[in-house]
Structure formats: structure tokens, C-alpha cells
Design a protein around this motif. Structure first.
Motif, PDB file in Angstrom:
ATOM      1  N   THR A   1      -6.473   3.861   0.731  1.00 15.71           N
ATOM      2  CA  THR A   1      -6.090   2.802  -0.202  1.00 15.71           C
ATOM      3  C   THR A   1      -5.705   1.514   0.525  1.00 15.71           C
ATOM      4  OG1 THR A   1      -3.808   3.626  -0.289  1.00 15.71           O
ATOM      5  CG2 THR A   1      -5.333   4.406  -1.994  1.00 15.71           C
TER       6      THR A   1
ATOM      7  N   GLN B   1      -7.079  -0.510  -2.243  1.00 15.64           N
ATOM      8  CA  GLN B   1      -6.184  -1.412  -2.968  1.00 15.64           C
ATOM      9  C   GLN B   1      -5.797  -2.633  -2.147  1.00 15.64           C
ATOM     10  OE1 GLN B   1      -2.941   1.173  -4.014  1.00 15.64           O
ATOM     11  NE2 GLN B   1      -4.214   2.522  -5.238  1.00 15.64           N
TER      12      GLN B   1
ATOM     13  N   ARG C   1      -1.012   6.621  -9.485  1.00 15.44           N
ATOM     14  CA  ARG C   1      -1.248   7.313  -8.205  1.00 15.44           C
ATOM     15  C   ARG C   1      -1.605   8.781  -8.406  1.00 15.44           C
ATOM     16  NH1 ARG C   1       4.868   8.405  -5.883  1.00 15.44           N
ATOM     17  NH2 ARG C   1       5.361   9.950  -7.457  1.00 15.44           N
TER      18      ARG C   1
ATOM     19  N   SER D   1      -0.948  -5.574 -10.257  1.00 16.69           N
ATOM     20  CA  SER D   1      -1.657  -4.578  -9.446  1.00 16.69           C
ATOM     21  C   SER D   1      -0.695  -3.588  -8.819  1.00 16.69           C
ATOM     22  CB  SER D   1      -2.456  -5.283  -8.343  1.00 16.69           C
ATOM     23  OG  SER D   1      -3.605  -5.893  -8.846  1.00 16.69           O
TER      24      SER D   1
ATOM     25  N   TRP E   1      -7.918  -3.419  -6.718  1.00 18.64           N
ATOM     26  CA  TRP E   1      -8.957  -2.444  -6.392  1.00 18.64           C
ATOM     27  C   TRP E   1     -10.326  -2.851  -6.954  1.00 18.64           C
ATOM     28  CZ3 TRP E   1      -5.528   1.519  -9.296  1.00 18.64           C
ATOM     29  CH2 TRP E   1      -5.501   1.256 -10.662  1.00 18.64           C
TER      30      TRP E   1
ATOM     31  N   CYS F   1       3.374   2.677  -4.739  1.00 24.31           N
ATOM     32  CA  CYS F   1       1.919   2.680  -4.582  1.00 24.31           C
ATOM     33  C   CYS F   1       1.505   3.009  -3.154  1.00 24.31           C
ATOM     34  CB  CYS F   1       1.346   1.325  -4.998  1.00 24.31           C
ATOM     35  SG  CYS F   1       1.884  -0.064  -3.981  1.00 24.31           S
ATOM     36  N   ASN F   2       0.203   3.244  -2.969  1.00 25.74           N
ATOM     37  CA  ASN F   2      -0.417   3.578  -1.688  1.00 25.74           C
ATOM     38  C   ASN F   2      -0.043   4.963  -1.169  1.00 25.74           C
ATOM     39  OD1 ASN F   2      -0.110   0.207  -1.110  1.00 25.74           O
ATOM     40  ND2 ASN F   2      -2.096   1.168  -0.799  1.00 25.74           N
TER      41      ASN F   2
ATOM     42  N   GLU G   1      -0.955   0.351  -9.746  1.00 30.38           N
ATOM     43  CA  GLU G   1      -1.337   1.272  -8.677  1.00 30.38           C
ATOM     44  C   GLU G   1      -0.293   2.374  -8.507  1.00 30.38           C
ATOM     45  OE1 GLU G   1      -1.699  -1.437  -5.464  1.00 30.38           O
ATOM     46  OE2 GLU G   1      -3.412  -2.452  -6.361  1.00 30.38           O
TER      47      GLU G   1
END
Length: 450
Positions: free
Chosen positions: A174, A69, A61, A53, A422, A324-325, A57
Motif C-alpha cells: 500500500t 495508497q 483496511r 483518503s 488509490w 491506514c496502511n 483507507e
């Protein structure tokens, strides 16, 4: 920290893409110079770590979708006043480090280097979020929570969702933080985080106490730091992946022989400075290609390497994030007064500028109000790193890696991607999100406008 180089130089783009397993770290160099070395605990600086994940992710993006997420940040209490060892894995590694000191280091004739990596005060996994879950649970016991003064906990000010910077909104969404939170929830999350910090401090105390009992403390330098901070609901976020102070400003404590005691320095320094500092402590010549600088000129009275006085730390630090994020590569140039944050190619997403001396909570972006300062800091940033070019390289990497991963999954692709962290959002409209990815794969690698 392990390479002594800025992220873009090692191309460590996310939690999955780190250093090569054979990369020469400062600890390797010290071992070659006669030091006994030992590592315990968390070691995830090489490539291949973290979940599917996490990497997917990061790779996706740039896709035009918005999916939660993480699990909603929450607290979990062990109602025992006698429960001291909450994070058992960290305590096991602390015990291993103490035993190594007692049974090994005390008998060595050569100097030693011991590294202990802890998970705390990182939030715990949240299995209540389903089959695949993030780490959004702040977990402690009554023993540690009672050490926290609730009355002193500040509830951070939040901007309205409509006024958030677009990158901040993406991160908040997220991380599952755009919903309603009561003041009690926010204070609890922050209190539990502080309790987790207290447990972390106790582990450090075990190391220092062991060194004291073994008569090693007076001849051992101890360095305590962290790879990231914790937002703990500041800026409507938890976790890290942000250039705000709670995430990017980490502790750095140094004690030992030759180190000035009871001194707090306001100089901005960086984790890339750990590599040259460790070598300088050992009197080992510092390679000239490093991004960091030895901190001994700032922290000690006497130096083993005279050359470092010719190479003092500059009045700025660079930080960058590509994981990520956050839906754009992020670059921070930080001085004592200013924090300048640029994104992606520097044009498609507006930058941020904060005067951290007068706005320590970083609530007022003054980039457009002070264009001369914004321009000056951006030019300085570009002299350090060609960040539009780096961002383009990350875009290219993300797409290539996702394509390789998708091909490796084969016919199971739809099922696998639908059930990552997610999954709770994805499974509502799976065709919509698969279509968004297909559209992204058809486009060029240039960053999209936000």
C-alpha cells in the motif's frame, strides 16, 4: 501525548478519529494552575483532521483488496547551497514562537509553556502522483544535503517479498514499495531524510538560542520529541504505521534546570509519559487514572512531588495502531530486550517476537522458536489490554463509519471513492473493488483471516 492515556482508552482509532476538541490536555491543566500557554504549528490531535483518503483507507483496511495508497517514495533536490529555509511553513511557525518568546514570555511574571509542532522531517506531498496524492517525497536543498555523510549511510537488509510477514507485505504494497529500488535510490531517500532532520534540528536551535539570548535558558525546561519515526526504506517501507524501531522508537530529549546533563538512559518510556511529566515539572498533582508515568525520577536529581517515587515507570511500554496502511490492529509490548507484536484477535494472524538486543535490525521473527517467551509476553500484553476485544471494537467502528460516509456521498459515491489516493490502481478495475467493498459490508464484523 496530549491525553496521557493509551489509544484504546480514548478510542483515537486513526488520524481522523482523535481526541474531542474539548478534551482536557496537560496544557489546559497547567493553564488552570497559572501558566501562560501558547501553541504554534502542527496541532492535529483532535478529531476531524487529515484527508478523506486517509480515513477511508483506514475504514476499509478489512476489505479483501490490495491497492497502492501512496506515491512511490522519491527525492527532490533544490540545487542551491544557500537555500536554508526549505520547509517554509515550519520556519514561519518557528519565527512566531521566537517572537512570542521575545515579545511576550520575557515580560510575563508567571511561568509559561510554549508548544511548537513541526511537519519536518515528515515527507512532503507528491503531486506527481495525480489529483489525489500522499506524502512520499523526501525534499531538501543542497545546503542541508551537504551536511550528510553518504559514506556512513547504511542500506537496510530486506527480506524477500515471499518471506515477509503478511502485515508487512500489505504495508509495503500500500506504500508502493514492493517494486524494484536501486541501492542509489535507497541511499538517496535515507540521505534526504537525514538532511530533513538536520533542518529540523536547526529550528530547535533557533528556540534554544532565543532562550539563551533572553536569559531564559537556565530556568526553562526544553523537551524535544516526535509522534512517530520514519522507516526511510527499512523493511521495504517508508513513512510510519509500523512497530519496527525506525517507526516506533522516537527521540525524547530533556534539558533544563534540575535535569541531569549528558546522560543517555536505556529505559523504555512512552509518549503517554509526557502528560504526567509536564505536570510533575510544574509541581501539579498527577491524576491517578493516567496510563503514563512521570519521567522526572529518571531524569532529575530533585523532585517537587514526593509521591512519584511510589509509582516508578514499569519496565515495559505499550504501543498500538489502528489506522491506514496496516490491515489489522497492531499491538506492541516492548521491554529493553524483547519486542512482542500481536495482531487483531491474537489468533488469525501470527505474532512477531524480536530480541532487539541481539537482532537490532529486527530481521528474525523468533516467536515460534521461543514459545515460552512468546506466551509470557502475550499474557502480559493481555493483562494490560484486552486486545481481541479492542480489535473487534475497531472493526465495528470502521464499518459503521464507512457506511455513514457512503450514505453522505449519495449518487457520487462511485466517482468519489475511485478518485482517492488509490485511484491509479482502482480505476483499472473499479467494479472489482466496489464489489469487494459490497461483500465486506454484507459480512459480520469479525476480523477476516489473513
Amino acid at each position: 501525548m496530549w491525553s496521557g492515556l493509551f489509544t484504546h482508552l480514548t478510542e483515537s482509532w486513526n488520524n481522523f478519529k482523535g481526541l474531542d476538541p474539548n478534551y482536557t490536555t496537560w496544557m489546559d491543566i497547567m493553564e488552570k494552575h497559572g501558566y501562560r500557554t501558547q501553541k504554534f504549528g502542527k496541532l492535529d490531535y483532535t478529531s476531524g483532521h487529515h484527508s478523506i483518503s486517509n480515513r477511508v483507507e483506514a475504514w476499509t483496511r478489512d476489505v479483501a483488496f490490495l491497492l497502492r495508497q501512496e506515491g512511490r517514495p522519491m527525492v527532490n533536490l533544490i540545487p542551491k547551497k544557500t537555500k536554508v529555509r526549505v520547509m517554509e511553513e515550519d520556519w514561519k511557525n518557528t519565527d512566531r514562537a521566537v517572537n512570542w518568546l521575545r515579545k511576550g514570555a520575557i515580560n510575563y511574571t508567571q511561568p509559561f509553556v510554549l508548544y511548537l509542532g513541526l511537519n519536518l522531517p515528515h515527507p512532503y506531498p507528491s503531486p506527481s502522483s495525480g489529483e489525489n496524492f500522499g506524502s512520499s517525497t523526501f525534499h531538501t536543498s543542497l545546503y542541508w544535503l551537504k551536511k550528510v555523510s553518504f559514506d556512513d549511510i547504511k542500506v537496510p537488509t530486506w527480506l524477500p517479498l515471499s518471506e515477509m510477514h503478511p502485515i508487512d507485505y500489505y504495508s509495503s504494497y500500500t506504500k508502493n514499495c514492493t517494486g524494484k529500488f536501486t541501492e542509489k535510490e535507497i541511499k538517496n531517500i535515507r540521505a534526504f531524510y537525514y538532511a530533513m532532520c538536520a533542518e529540523t534540528d536547526a529550528m530547535l536551535g533557533e528556540i534554544i538560542w532565543a532562550l539563551h539570548q533572553l536569559d531564559l535558558l537556565e530556568k526553562t525546561i526544553v523537551i524535544y520529541t516526535s509522534d512517530h519515526g520514519e522507516l526511510a526504506m527499512e523493511h521495504r517501507q517508508f513513512y510510519k504505521m509500523s512497530m519496527y524501531e525506525a517507526s516506533a522508537h522516537v527521540p525524547l530529549l530533556i534539558m533544563g534546570p534540575g535535569i541531569k546533563a549528558n546522560v543517555q538512559l536505556s529505559d523504555v518510556v512512552s509518549l503517554v509519559d509526557i502528560y504526567p511529566t509536564m505536570l510533575d515539572i510544574a509541581g501539579i498533582p498527577v491524576p491517578q487514572n493516567l496510563s503514563g508515568y512521570s519521567l522526572l525520577p529518571l531524569s532529575s536529581e530533585v523532585s517537587k512531588n514526593e509521591h512519584k517515587f511510589k509509582n516508578l515507570h514499569p519496565p515495559w511500554i505499550l504501543s498500538e495502531f489502528h489506522g491506514c496502511n496496516v490491515n489489522a490492529s497492531t499491538y506492541m509490548l516492548r521491554t529493553n530486550q524483547w519486542k512482542y507484536i500481536a495482531y487483531s484477535d491474537g489468533a488469525s494472524i501470527s505474532p512477531q517476537l524480536f530480541d532487539v538486543s541481539s537482532d537490532p535490525d529486527e530481521l528474525t521473527n523468533i516467536a515460534t522458536e521461543f514459545p515460552e517467551i512468546t506466551y509470557s509476553l502475550d499474557q502480559k500484553l493481555r493483562s494490560i489490554i484486552n486486545y481481541p476485544k479492542v480489535s473487534a471494537s475497531v472493526h465495528q467502528y470502521n464499518k459503521e463509519q464507512f457506511i455513514k460516509w457512503k450514505q453522505s456521498i449519495g449518487q457520487n459515491y462511485s466517482k468519489v471513492i475511485a478518485n482517492l489516493r488509490w485511484h491509479q490502481d482502482w480505476l483499472k478495475e473499479p467494479r472489482k473493488y466496489e464489489s469487494a467493498i459490497d461483500q465486506w459490508l454484507k459480512t459480520s464484523t469479525n476480523p477476516k483471516k489473513i
